[in-house]
Design a protein around this motif. Structure first.
Motif, PDB file in Angstrom:
ATOM      1  N   PRO B 103      -1.580   0.726  -9.079  1.00  0.00           N
ATOM      2  CA  PRO B 103      -0.502   0.029  -8.348  1.00  0.00           C
ATOM      3  C   PRO B 103       0.488   1.017  -7.733  1.00  0.00           C
ATOM      4  CG  PRO B 103      -0.866  -1.010 -10.481  1.00  0.00           C
ATOM      5  CD  PRO B 103      -1.724   0.222 -10.451  1.00  0.00           C
ATOM      6  N   LEU B 104       0.720   2.134  -8.434  1.00  0.00           N
ATOM      7  CA  LEU B 104       1.647   3.153  -7.941  1.00  0.00           C
ATOM      8  C   LEU B 104       1.123   3.746  -6.628  1.00  0.00           C
ATOM      9  CD1 LEU B 104       4.285   4.166  -9.137  1.00  0.00           C
ATOM     10  CD2 LEU B 104       3.054   6.146 -10.032  1.00  0.00           C
ATOM     11  N   ARG B 105      -0.190   3.976  -6.586  1.00  0.00           N
ATOM     12  CA  ARG B 105      -0.774   4.548  -5.362  1.00  0.00           C
ATOM     13  C   ARG B 105      -0.706   3.547  -4.201  1.00  0.00           C
ATOM     14  NH1 ARG B 105      -5.866   8.377  -5.689  1.00  0.00           N
ATOM     15  NH2 ARG B 105      -4.231   9.685  -6.584  1.00  0.00           N
ATOM     16  N   TRP B 106      -0.920   2.257  -4.508  1.00  0.00           N
ATOM     17  CA  TRP B 106      -0.759   1.232  -3.468  1.00  0.00           C
ATOM     18  C   TRP B 106       0.672   1.239  -2.947  1.00  0.00           C
ATOM     19  CZ3 TRP B 106      -4.451  -0.359  -0.727  1.00  0.00           C
ATOM     20  CH2 TRP B 106      -5.697  -0.705  -1.249  1.00  0.00           C
ATOM     21  N   ALA B 107       1.625   1.361  -3.869  1.00  0.00           N
ATOM     22  CA  ALA B 107       3.037   1.356  -3.469  1.00  0.00           C
ATOM     23  C   ALA B 107       3.321   2.548  -2.561  1.00  0.00           C
ATOM     24  CB  ALA B 107       3.926   1.403  -4.712  1.00  0.00           C
ATOM     25  N   GLY B 108       2.871   3.746  -2.967  1.00  0.00           N
ATOM     26  CA  GLY B 108       3.089   4.942  -2.158  1.00  0.00           C
ATOM     27  C   GLY B 108       2.448   4.830  -0.793  1.00  0.00           C
ATOM     28  N   THR B 109       1.217   4.300  -0.766  1.00  0.00           N
ATOM     29  CA  THR B 109       0.507   4.134   0.505  1.00  0.00           C
ATOM     30  C   THR B 109       1.266   3.176   1.424  1.00  0.00           C
ATOM     31  OG1 THR B 109      -1.567   4.512  -0.674  1.00  0.00           O
ATOM     32  CG2 THR B 109      -1.740   3.570   1.523  1.00  0.00           C
ATOM     33  N   SER B 110       1.831   2.091   0.835  1.00  0.00           N
ATOM     34  CA  SER B 110       2.603   1.138   1.642  1.00  0.00           C
ATOM     35  C   SER B 110       3.846   1.800   2.236  1.00  0.00           C
ATOM     36  CB  SER B 110       3.035  -0.060   0.803  1.00  0.00           C
ATOM     37  OG  SER B 110       1.940  -0.564   0.093  1.00  0.00           O
ATOM     38  N   PHE B 111       4.508   2.630   1.436  1.00  0.00           N
ATOM     39  CA  PHE B 111       5.660   3.392   1.925  1.00  0.00           C
ATOM     40  C   PHE B 111       5.259   4.218   3.146  1.00  0.00           C
ATOM     41  CE2 PHE B 111       8.186   2.576  -1.842  1.00  0.00           C
ATOM     42  CZ  PHE B 111       9.480   2.840  -1.425  1.00  0.00           C
ATOM     43  N   ILE B 112       4.095   4.857   3.052  1.00  0.00           N
ATOM     44  CA  ILE B 112       3.631   5.736   4.127  1.00  0.00           C
ATOM     45  C   ILE B 112       3.335   4.923   5.402  1.00  0.00           C
ATOM     46  CG2 ILE B 112       1.709   7.236   4.819  1.00  0.00           C
ATOM     47  CD1 ILE B 112       1.761   8.230   1.835  1.00  0.00           C
ATOM     48  N   VAL B 113       2.745   3.731   5.213  1.00  0.00           N
ATOM     49  CA  VAL B 113       2.467   2.874   6.376  1.00  0.00           C
ATOM     50  C   VAL B 113       3.785   2.487   7.065  1.00  0.00           C
ATOM     51  CG1 VAL B 113       1.581   0.622   7.126  1.00  0.00           C
ATOM     52  CG2 VAL B 113       0.295   1.983   5.465  1.00  0.00           C
ATOM     53  N   VAL B 114       4.763   2.054   6.272  1.00  0.00           N
ATOM     54  CA  VAL B 114       6.075   1.669   6.818  1.00  0.00           C
ATOM     55  C   VAL B 114       6.728   2.873   7.503  1.00  0.00           C
ATOM     56  CG1 VAL B 114       8.404   0.874   6.242  1.00  0.00           C
ATOM     57  CG2 VAL B 114       6.424  -0.171   5.141  1.00  0.00           C
ATOM     58  N   GLY B 115       6.673   4.035   6.835  1.00  0.00           N
ATOM     59  CA  GLY B 115       7.259   5.249   7.396  1.00  0.00           C
ATOM     60  C   GLY B 115       6.642   5.627   8.730  1.00  0.00           C
ATOM     61  N   THR B 116       5.313   5.500   8.825  1.00  0.00           N
ATOM     62  CA  THR B 116       4.614   5.813  10.074  1.00  0.00           C
ATOM     63  C   THR B 116       5.103   4.913  11.204  1.00  0.00           C
ATOM     64  OG1 THR B 116       2.697   6.363   8.731  1.00  0.00           O
ATOM     65  CG2 THR B 116       2.330   6.151  11.087  1.00  0.00           C
TER      66      THR B 116
END
Lengths: 121, 137
Positions: B103-116
Protein backbone atom coordinates in the motif's frame (compact mmCIF):
# COMPACT_ATOMS: atom_id res chain seq x y z
CA UNK A 1 21.65 2.72 -1.51
CA UNK A 2 23.41 1.34 -4.60
CA UNK A 3 20.03 1.44 -6.30
CA UNK A 4 19.68 5.16 -5.55
CA UNK A 5 23.13 5.87 -7.02
CA UNK A 6 22.28 3.88 -10.15
CA UNK A 7 18.98 5.76 -10.41
CA UNK A 8 20.89 9.04 -10.19
CA UNK A 9 23.22 7.86 -12.98
CA UNK A 10 20.20 7.01 -15.20
CA UNK A 11 18.59 10.39 -14.55
CA UNK A 12 21.72 12.56 -14.89
CA UNK A 13 23.08 10.81 -18.00
CA UNK A 14 19.60 11.06 -19.55
CA UNK A 15 19.35 14.78 -18.74
CA UNK A 16 22.83 15.56 -20.15
CA UNK A 17 21.89 13.57 -23.26
CA UNK A 18 18.68 15.60 -23.65
CA UNK A 19 20.57 18.89 -23.40
CA UNK A 20 23.15 17.77 -26.01
CA UNK A 21 20.52 16.53 -28.45
CA UNK A 22 18.42 19.70 -27.98
CA UNK A 23 21.48 21.86 -28.63
CA UNK A 24 22.32 19.87 -31.77
CA UNK A 25 18.77 20.13 -33.12
CA UNK A 26 18.67 23.91 -32.47
CA UNK A 27 21.84 24.27 -34.56
CA UNK A 28 20.48 22.08 -37.36
CA UNK A 29 17.29 24.14 -37.56
CA UNK A 30 13.67 23.33 -38.19
CA UNK A 31 12.55 20.58 -40.56
CA UNK A 32 10.28 22.56 -42.90
CA UNK A 33 9.51 20.16 -45.73
CA UNK A 34 8.65 16.48 -45.48
CA UNK A 35 9.91 15.59 -48.98
CA UNK A 36 12.44 12.76 -49.02
CA UNK A 37 15.29 14.99 -50.25
CA UNK A 38 14.63 17.53 -47.48
CA UNK A 39 14.52 14.80 -44.82
CA UNK A 40 17.81 13.32 -46.15
CA UNK A 41 19.48 16.76 -46.08
CA UNK A 42 18.15 17.28 -42.55
CA UNK A 43 19.45 13.89 -41.41
CA UNK A 44 22.85 14.53 -43.02
CA UNK A 45 23.34 17.91 -41.36
CA UNK A 46 22.22 16.43 -38.02
CA UNK A 47 24.70 13.56 -38.44
CA UNK A 48 27.52 16.08 -38.96
CA UNK A 49 26.77 17.74 -35.62
CA UNK A 50 29.08 16.63 -32.81
CA UNK A 51 26.54 17.44 -30.09
CA UNK A 52 24.11 14.93 -31.59
CA UNK A 53 26.66 12.11 -31.21
CA UNK A 54 27.56 13.29 -27.71
CA UNK A 55 23.85 13.24 -26.87
CA UNK A 56 23.44 9.73 -28.28
CA UNK A 57 26.47 8.57 -26.27
CA UNK A 58 24.97 9.92 -23.02
CA UNK A 59 21.58 8.40 -23.88
CA UNK A 60 23.32 5.03 -24.37
CA UNK A 61 25.01 5.40 -20.97
CA UNK A 62 21.58 6.13 -19.42
CA UNK A 63 20.06 3.08 -21.17
CA UNK A 64 22.73 0.67 -19.92
CA UNK A 65 22.48 2.10 -16.39
CA UNK A 66 18.73 1.49 -16.62
CA UNK A 67 19.33 -2.12 -17.70
CA UNK A 68 21.74 -2.66 -14.79
CA UNK A 69 19.09 -1.23 -12.46
CA UNK A 70 16.30 -3.41 -13.91
CA UNK A 71 18.54 -6.43 -13.38
CA UNK A 72 18.62 -5.91 -9.62
CA UNK A 73 15.73 -3.65 -8.53
CA UNK A 74 11.95 -4.09 -8.76
CA UNK A 75 10.27 -2.61 -11.85
CA UNK A 76 7.48 -1.16 -9.70
CA UNK A 77 10.16 0.91 -7.95
CA UNK A 78 12.35 1.74 -10.98
CA UNK A 79 9.61 3.19 -13.20
CA UNK A 80 8.08 5.69 -10.74
CA UNK A 81 11.51 6.50 -9.26
CA UNK A 82 12.78 7.73 -12.66
CA UNK A 83 10.18 10.53 -12.30
CA UNK A 84 12.79 12.20 -10.10
CA UNK A 85 14.19 13.44 -13.44
CA UNK A 86 11.42 16.08 -13.47
CA UNK A 87 12.76 17.47 -10.21
CA UNK A 88 16.34 17.50 -11.54
CA UNK A 89 15.22 19.20 -14.79
CA UNK A 90 13.17 21.79 -12.89
CA UNK A 91 16.13 22.61 -10.65
CA UNK A 92 18.43 22.81 -13.71
CA UNK A 93 15.97 25.11 -15.51
CA UNK A 94 15.80 27.39 -12.46
CA UNK A 95 19.44 27.51 -11.39
CA UNK A 96 21.43 26.94 -14.61
CA UNK A 97 19.11 28.40 -17.25
CA UNK A 98 17.61 31.04 -14.87
CA UNK A 99 14.08 30.30 -16.06
CA UNK A 100 11.27 31.42 -13.79
CA UNK A 101 9.49 28.50 -12.18
CA UNK A 102 6.03 29.09 -10.71
CA UNK A 103 4.61 27.77 -7.45
CA UNK A 104 2.53 25.02 -9.11
CA UNK A 105 5.62 23.46 -10.65
CA UNK A 106 7.52 23.59 -7.36
CA UNK A 107 4.53 21.92 -5.69
CA UNK A 108 4.67 19.20 -8.36
CA UNK A 109 8.40 18.70 -7.81
CA UNK A 110 7.79 18.45 -4.05
CA UNK A 111 5.03 15.90 -4.66
CA UNK A 112 7.32 13.78 -6.89
CA UNK A 113 10.15 14.01 -4.36
CA UNK A 114 7.80 12.88 -1.57
CA UNK A 115 6.51 10.03 -3.77
CA UNK A 116 10.02 8.79 -4.57
CA UNK A 117 10.93 8.98 -0.87
CA UNK A 118 7.82 6.95 0.04
CA UNK A 119 8.43 4.17 -2.52
CA UNK A 120 12.12 4.00 -1.54
CA UNK A 121 11.27 3.62 2.18
CA UNK B 1 -9.62 10.94 -31.05
CA UNK B 2 -6.27 10.79 -32.85
CA UNK B 3 -4.57 12.13 -29.70
CA UNK B 4 -6.28 9.56 -27.47
CA UNK B 5 -5.27 6.69 -29.76
CA UNK B 6 -1.64 7.82 -30.04
CA UNK B 7 -1.31 8.39 -26.28
CA UNK B 8 -2.86 4.98 -25.54
CA UNK B 9 -0.28 3.39 -27.83
CA UNK B 10 2.45 5.37 -26.04
CA UNK B 11 1.32 4.26 -22.56
CA UNK B 12 0.97 0.59 -23.55
CA UNK B 13 4.27 0.48 -25.46
CA UNK B 14 6.18 2.14 -22.62
CA UNK B 15 4.75 -0.09 -19.88
CA UNK B 16 5.07 -3.39 -21.76
CA UNK B 17 8.49 -2.36 -23.10
CA UNK B 18 9.81 -1.93 -19.55
CA UNK B 19 8.33 -5.28 -18.48
CA UNK B 20 9.98 -7.04 -21.44
CA UNK B 21 13.36 -5.41 -20.71
CA UNK B 22 13.11 -6.52 -17.08
CA UNK B 23 12.24 -10.08 -18.15
CA UNK B 24 15.19 -10.04 -20.56
CA UNK B 25 17.63 -8.72 -17.96
CA UNK B 26 16.55 -11.30 -15.39
CA UNK B 27 17.41 -14.06 -17.89
CA UNK B 28 21.10 -13.15 -17.74
CA UNK B 29 23.20 -14.60 -14.95
CA UNK B 30 22.49 -13.28 -11.47
CA UNK B 31 23.36 -9.62 -11.24
CA UNK B 32 27.12 -9.07 -11.32
CA UNK B 33 29.05 -5.84 -10.90
CA UNK B 34 28.47 -3.61 -13.96
CA UNK B 35 32.07 -3.70 -15.24
CA UNK B 36 33.50 -3.93 -18.78
CA UNK B 37 32.70 -7.62 -19.22
CA UNK B 38 29.14 -6.99 -17.96
CA UNK B 39 28.79 -4.26 -20.60
CA UNK B 40 29.98 -6.56 -23.43
CA UNK B 41 27.73 -9.34 -22.22
CA UNK B 42 24.69 -7.07 -21.86
CA UNK B 43 25.26 -5.35 -25.23
CA UNK B 44 25.28 -8.78 -26.92
CA UNK B 45 22.21 -9.78 -24.88
CA UNK B 46 20.26 -6.66 -26.05
CA UNK B 47 20.56 -7.66 -29.72
CA UNK B 48 20.07 -11.43 -29.31
CA UNK B 49 17.50 -12.02 -26.54
CA UNK B 50 13.88 -11.96 -27.84
CA UNK B 51 12.59 -10.15 -24.73
CA UNK B 52 15.27 -7.46 -25.06
CA UNK B 53 14.62 -6.99 -28.79
CA UNK B 54 10.85 -6.74 -28.17
CA UNK B 55 11.47 -4.32 -25.28
CA UNK B 56 13.69 -2.02 -27.34
CA UNK B 57 11.24 -2.08 -30.28
CA UNK B 58 8.37 -1.14 -27.94
CA UNK B 59 10.39 1.74 -26.48
CA UNK B 60 10.99 2.96 -30.06
CA UNK B 61 7.21 2.76 -30.67
CA UNK B 62 6.68 4.71 -27.42
CA UNK B 63 9.16 7.43 -28.39
CA UNK B 64 7.62 7.79 -31.88
CA UNK B 65 4.07 8.03 -30.50
CA UNK B 66 5.18 10.48 -27.78
CA UNK B 67 7.02 12.74 -30.24
CA UNK B 68 4.12 12.55 -32.71
CA UNK B 69 1.68 13.66 -29.98
CA UNK B 70 4.04 16.50 -29.00
CA UNK B 71 4.09 17.71 -32.59
CA UNK B 72 0.45 18.83 -32.31
CA UNK B 73 -0.36 18.89 -28.58
CA UNK B 74 1.28 20.80 -25.72
CA UNK B 75 3.65 19.10 -23.32
CA UNK B 76 1.41 20.38 -20.51
CA UNK B 77 -1.28 18.09 -21.92
CA UNK B 78 0.87 15.14 -23.08
CA UNK B 79 2.88 14.74 -19.86
CA UNK B 80 -0.07 14.29 -17.45
CA UNK B 81 -1.93 12.27 -20.09
CA UNK B 82 0.88 9.70 -20.14
CA UNK B 83 1.27 9.66 -16.32
CA UNK B 84 -1.12 6.65 -15.99
CA UNK B 85 1.85 4.64 -17.33
CA UNK B 86 3.22 4.67 -13.75
CA UNK B 87 0.07 2.94 -12.50
CA UNK B 88 -0.03 0.49 -15.43
CA UNK B 89 3.65 -0.39 -14.87
CA UNK B 90 2.92 -1.30 -11.25
CA UNK B 91 -0.04 -3.48 -12.31
CA UNK B 92 2.04 -5.24 -15.00
CA UNK B 93 4.97 -5.70 -12.57
CA UNK B 94 2.54 -7.41 -10.20
CA UNK B 95 1.05 -9.79 -12.79
CA UNK B 96 4.07 -10.55 -15.01
CA UNK B 97 7.03 -10.18 -12.63
CA UNK B 98 5.32 -11.34 -9.43
CA UNK B 99 6.26 -8.16 -7.59
CA UNK B 100 4.14 -7.47 -4.54
CA UNK B 101 3.08 -3.84 -4.44
CA UNK B 102 2.64 -2.64 -0.87
CA UNK B 103 0.00 0.00 0.00
CA UNK B 104 2.92 2.34 0.75
CA UNK B 105 4.27 1.87 -2.78
CA UNK B 106 0.81 2.56 -4.26
CA UNK B 107 0.66 5.74 -2.18
CA UNK B 108 4.11 6.87 -3.35
CA UNK B 109 3.28 6.08 -6.97
CA UNK B 110 0.06 8.13 -6.68
CA UNK B 111 2.05 11.06 -5.31
CA UNK B 112 4.35 10.82 -8.33
CA UNK B 113 1.40 10.76 -10.76
CA UNK B 114 -0.09 13.88 -9.12
CA UNK B 115 3.33 15.56 -9.06
CA UNK B 116 3.86 14.87 -12.76
CA UNK B 117 0.51 16.52 -13.55
CA UNK B 118 1.43 19.59 -11.45
CA UNK B 119 4.92 19.94 -12.95
CA UNK B 120 3.38 20.12 -16.42
CA UNK B 121 0.91 22.88 -15.56
CA UNK B 122 3.10 25.95 -16.08
CA UNK B 123 2.88 26.18 -19.87
CA UNK B 124 -0.86 26.51 -19.83
CA UNK B 125 -1.04 30.22 -18.99
CA UNK B 126 1.04 31.18 -22.03
CA UNK B 127 -1.02 29.43 -24.65
CA UNK B 128 -4.46 28.09 -23.95
CA UNK B 129 -5.76 25.30 -26.16
CA UNK B 130 -9.36 24.18 -25.91
CA UNK B 131 -10.27 20.53 -25.74
CA UNK B 132 -11.84 20.67 -29.22
CA UNK B 133 -8.69 22.10 -30.75
CA UNK B 134 -6.62 19.51 -28.99
CA UNK B 135 -8.63 16.55 -30.22
CA UNK B 136 -8.66 17.75 -33.83
CA UNK B 137 -5.65 17.13 -36.06
Amino acid sequence: MTHLFMLLAVVLAGAVGDVCVARAMKRVGELTSFRLAAIMRFGWSAALNGYLWLGILWKAVAFFCLLALLERAELSWVVPATAVSFVVELAAARFFLHESVNATRWAGALCIGAGVAIISW
Amino acid sequence: MKTAAVLTVAILANSFGNVFLTMGMREINPASAPDASWLRHTAAHVVTNPWMIAGVLLLIVFLSAYLAALSWADLSFVLPATAPAYILSAILAHYFLNESISPLRWAGTSFIVVGTCLVAQSGRSKRTITTEERSKP
